[in-house]
Design an enzyme around this catalytic site. Structure first.
Site, PDB file in Angstrom:
ATOM      1  N   ASP A 265      -4.382 -36.396  -5.258  1.00 39.39           N
ATOM      2  CA  ASP A 265      -3.126 -36.118  -4.546  1.00 39.39           C
ATOM      3  C   ASP A 265      -3.383 -35.939  -3.045  1.00 39.39           C
ATOM      4  O   ASP A 265      -2.444 -35.954  -2.251  1.00 39.39           O
ATOM      5  CB  ASP A 265      -2.493 -34.811  -5.080  1.00 39.39           C
TER       6      ASP A 265
ATOM      7  N   GLN B 113       0.734 -30.821 -11.286  1.00 38.23           N
ATOM      8  CA  GLN B 113       2.102 -31.075 -10.839  1.00 38.23           C
ATOM      9  C   GLN B 113       2.680 -29.843 -10.154  1.00 38.23           C
ATOM     10  O   GLN B 113       2.657 -28.744 -10.712  1.00 38.23           O
ATOM     11  CB  GLN B 113       2.970 -31.489 -12.045  1.00 38.23           C
TER      12      GLN B 113
ATOM     13  N   LYS C 110       4.179 -40.850 -14.176  1.00 43.32           N
ATOM     14  CA  LYS C 110       2.777 -41.035 -13.799  1.00 43.32           C
ATOM     15  C   LYS C 110       1.957 -41.498 -15.000  1.00 43.32           C
ATOM     16  O   LYS C 110       1.088 -42.367 -14.878  1.00 43.32           O
ATOM     17  CB  LYS C 110       2.215 -39.727 -13.222  1.00 43.32           C
TER      18      LYS C 110
END
Ligand code: NDP
Length: 286
Positions: free
Chosen positions: A120, A97, A53
């Site tokens: 997200d 994460q 990422k």
């Protein structure tokens, strides 16, 4: 005829080029898009994902802030960090994460990310907006899958889409997106009966189970579009999907590979969500 392989890397490159162009527009308007990535602990797979990422951000011109915290980090300390990032106007997207260590309540942490920075698309507000068909940040994996299906030129209207897996981050939102695209959707899970039969009737089959080779060739309808979300480390040390690739390739019209399929697209969609977040937070239309 063997299936046409949907090249996730090439599609992801195109999506990242879009994000890079948006980023350049924003920088020209005085806004430097910025994504904060928070990693707790030493999980090797999570470390690889975070590195990917951060690399993608660099490719697109997005600034990334990496916060690596030890496994022993308390929930309060993590929430305090998320709170600081939430309050920082220079940070446009916050990604924590997953999975988090067992002593931390992951949902509480996601809830602390303001919806406008939830790139997200996991926060309750974004999940709810998606259900209602309102503007929101779509979760990156299903959004990437949809883009891959669309890239085949398949008209989803009235077609039977089968999603195997009902997790909050892949299966459920995937089903919602396919429904919004007018497909007739069946969601399967570990309690589903006659799974093979259901899969055999799928025009579009999305596998998000987490078991190597779970979808066998006989479960694939001839001419189907097959999207393999699974990432499984095999006994050979390599990455494998949920679909028996060689067998499915004999039946499907289109098929995604693992690696090089859904994974790169997921990351590319994150870049798009980040540039959109930066634009929205600064009242700029892209
Ligand atoms: P989860 O473990 O959260 O969900 C797995 C789903 O599979 C559950 O809904 C479960 O059903 C279902 N399932 C398990 N066994 C069976 C069975 N025998 N028959 C039918 N359904 C079954 O996983 P995720 O959704 O988070 O991830 C799925 C896979 O996708 C993993 O391999 C993960 O690594 C990968 N992944 C890949 C991403 C990418 O970018 N490419 C992003 C995210 C995930 P039940 O609900 O009944 O338990």
């Amino acid at each position: 005829m063997p299936a046409q392989i949907i090249d996730g890397k090439a599609l992801a490159a195109a999506v990242k080029a879009e994000a890079a162009a948006e980023c350049a527009t924003l920088i020209a308007r005085g806004v430097q898009p910025c994504l904060a990535v928070v990693l707790v602990g030493e999980d090797p797979a999570s470390q690889v994902y975070v590195k990917g990422k951060v690399n993608d951000c660099a490719q697109c011109g997005i600034k990334s802030l990496e916060h690596r915290l030890p496994e022993s980090t308390t929930q309060d300390r993590l929430l305090a960090l998320v709170g600081r990032l939430a309050a920082d106007p220079a940070v446009h997207g916050i990604l924590v994460q997953l999975p988090l260590p067992a002593h931390i309540d992951g949902q509480a942490v996601i809830n602390a990310i303001p919806p406008e920075k939830d790139v997200d698309g996991f926060s309750p507000v974004n999940v709810g907006r998606m259900q209602l068909g309102q503007p929101c940040y779509l979760p990156c994996t299903p959004a990437g899958c949809l883009r891959m299906i669309e890239s085949t030129g398949t008209d989803l209207c009235g077609r039977h889409a089968v999603v195997v897996g009902r997790s909050n981050i892949v299966g459920k939102p995937m089903a919602m997106l396919l429904l919004a695209a007018d497909a007739t959707v069946t969601v399967c899970h570990s309690k589903t009966q006659n799974l093979a039969e259901i899969c055999q009737s799928a025009d579009i089959l999305v596998a998000a189970v987490g078991r190597q080779g779970f979808i066998t060739g006989d479960m694939v309808r001839p001419g189907a579009v097959v999207i393999d979300v699974g990432i499984n480390r095999g006994a050979d040390g390599k990455l494998h999907g949920d679909v028996d690739f060689a067998a499915a390739a004999e039946k499907a019209a289109f098929l995604t590979p693992v690696p090089g399929g859904v994974g790169p697209m997921t990351r590319a969609m994150l870049m798009k969500n980040t540039t959109r977040a930066a634009a929205r937070q600064n009242g700029i239309e892209l």
